[in-house]
Design an enzyme around this catalytic site. Structure first.
Site, PDB file in Angstrom:
ATOM      1  N   ILE A 166     -39.164 -38.019 -39.496  1.00  0.00           N
ATOM      2  CA  ILE A 166     -39.100 -39.356 -40.074  1.00  0.00           C
ATOM      3  C   ILE A 166     -39.050 -40.388 -38.952  1.00  0.00           C
ATOM      4  O   ILE A 166     -38.578 -40.103 -37.853  1.00  0.00           O
ATOM      5  CB  ILE A 166     -37.870 -39.479 -41.012  1.00  0.00           C
ATOM      6  CG1 ILE A 166     -37.856 -40.807 -41.772  1.00  0.00           C
ATOM      7  CG2 ILE A 166     -36.572 -39.262 -40.258  1.00  0.00           C
ATOM      8  CD1 ILE A 166     -36.813 -40.862 -42.896  1.00  0.00           C
ATOM      9  N   CYS A 167     -39.584 -41.572 -39.232  1.00  0.00           N
ATOM     10  CA  CYS A 167     -39.476 -42.712 -38.331  1.00  0.00           C
ATOM     11  C   CYS A 167     -40.052 -42.389 -36.953  1.00  0.00           C
ATOM     12  O   CYS A 167     -41.158 -41.888 -36.837  1.00  0.00           O
ATOM     13  CB  CYS A 167     -38.010 -43.156 -38.270  1.00  0.00           C
ATOM     14  SG  CYS A 167     -37.716 -44.716 -37.389  1.00  0.00           S
ATOM     15  N   GLY A 168     -39.311 -42.671 -35.891  1.00  0.00           N
ATOM     16  CA  GLY A 168     -39.816 -42.485 -34.540  1.00  0.00           C
ATOM     17  C   GLY A 168     -40.207 -41.057 -34.227  1.00  0.00           C
ATOM     18  O   GLY A 168     -41.055 -40.818 -33.358  1.00  0.00           O
ATOM     19  N   ALA A 169     -39.604 -40.088 -34.921  1.00  0.00           N
ATOM     20  CA  ALA A 169     -39.984 -38.694 -34.690  1.00  0.00           C
ATOM     21  C   ALA A 169     -41.448 -38.459 -35.025  1.00  0.00           C
ATOM     22  O   ALA A 169     -42.109 -37.629 -34.399  1.00  0.00           O
ATOM     23  CB  ALA A 169     -39.099 -37.764 -35.497  1.00  0.00           C
ATOM     24  N   THR A 170     -41.977 -39.207 -36.007  1.00  0.00           N
ATOM     25  CA  THR A 170     -43.404 -39.065 -36.314  1.00  0.00           C
ATOM     26  C   THR A 170     -44.251 -39.580 -35.159  1.00  0.00           C
ATOM     27  O   THR A 170     -45.337 -39.063 -34.905  1.00  0.00           O
ATOM     28  CB  THR A 170     -43.785 -39.807 -37.606  1.00  0.00           C
ATOM     29  OG1 THR A 170     -43.608 -41.219 -37.431  1.00  0.00           O
ATOM     30  CG2 THR A 170     -42.948 -39.336 -38.786  1.00  0.00           C
TER      31      THR A 170
END
Length: 211
Positions: free
Chosen positions: A115-119
Site C-alpha cells: 500500500i502507498c509508498g510500498a507500491t
C-alpha cells in the site's frame, strides 16, 4: 477486483517493518487477522514482523518495534502473505531488500500486499510492469519511472495474481482484499465487516454480533 485462494493450516502473515513505517495503513488488516473473532477457523492465523535485521525500527507514528525475525530468515514456504506498508524509504537502497523479498514471494506463488509508498518501491523494482495495480495516484507511480502505467487501475485496491496493491486513502478496502485473499472470514461475514468499517453502517455491527 478481489481474488481468493486457499491457504495452508499453518498460516503466518508477515508484516515488513522499517523506519518511517506508516502505522495506520495496515492496522485494520493486522488487527482482524490476529484477533480470532468471526474467523472461519479461530486461531489459524498469526501475525509476525520482519525487518531488514532484528534491530528496532521506529514507525512514522514514533512507535518502536523490534522485528520478530530478519529478512534473511524468512522463506516464502513459511508464510502465507507478506504485507508492505507505506514509508519514506521506498526510493532508496534501504528498501531494496524488501522489494527483493516481495519478488521472491511472488515467484514462489505466495501473496504480497503493498500500500502507498510500498507500491512505489515495487514499481521501481519492476514488479508492477506486468500486473494490474493501483497506488495513491497514477502520477505518483509515473514519477518513479516504470513500464506498467498501462496496467494502472483507478480503484481503491487491485489484486492480480497474488499481488494486492492499495491506495493510502483506502486502508479498509486494502484490509478487506487481504482478508478475502486469505479467507479469514466467511464471505457473508466479510461483507458485514465491510458494511460496518467501510460504509460506517451500524447494521454491520449487529450482523457481526449474530455471526
Amino acid at each position: 477486483m478481489i481474488e481468493t485462494t486457499a491457504v495452508t493450516a499453518t498460516a503466518t502473515v508477515h508484516v515488513a517493518v522499517y523506519d518511517t513505517f506508516a502505522d495506520w495503513e495496515i492496522g485494520f488488516a493486522t488487527a482482524h487477522i490476529n484477533k480470532p473473532m468471526w474467523h472461519q477457523t479461530p486461531g489459524r492465523f498469526q501475525v509476525r514482523t520482519v525487518g531488514a535485521t532484528r534491530e528496532p525500527i521506529t514507525t512514522m507514528g514514533g512507535m518502536r518495534v523490534i522485528p520478530d525475525i530478519a529478512l534473511d530468515e524468512l522463506k516464502p514456504a513459511d508464510s502465507v502473505m507478506l504485507i508492505l506498508a507505506g514509508n519514506d524509504l521506498f526510493p532508496t537502497d534501504a528498501y531494496r531488500p524488501f522489494t527483493d523479498k516481495a519478488r521472491e514471494f511472488l515467484d514462489a506463488g505466495v501473496s504480497v500486499a503493498a500500500i502507498c509508498g510500498a507500491t512505489g518501491g515495487l514499481a521501481m523494482a519492476g514488479l508492477l510492469d506486468d500486473r494490474e495495480h493501483t497506488s495513491n495516484a497514477a502520477e505518483f507511480l509515473a514519477g518513479v519511472g516504470y513500464a506498467g502505467g498501462h496496467l494502472y487501475r483507478e480503484e481503491p485496491v487491485v489484486t492480480d495474481r497474488g499481488l494486492i496493491t492499495g491506495k493510502a486513502q483506502a486502508p479498509i478496502d486494502f484490509a478487506r482484499a487481504i482478508m478475502a485473499r486469505l479467507e479469514v472470514f466467511e464471505p457473508a461475514v466479510l461483507d458485514s465487516w465491510y458494511k460496518l468499517y467501510g460504509r460506517q453502517d451500524p447494521a454491520g455491527f449487529y450482523e457481526l454480533m449474530s455471526a
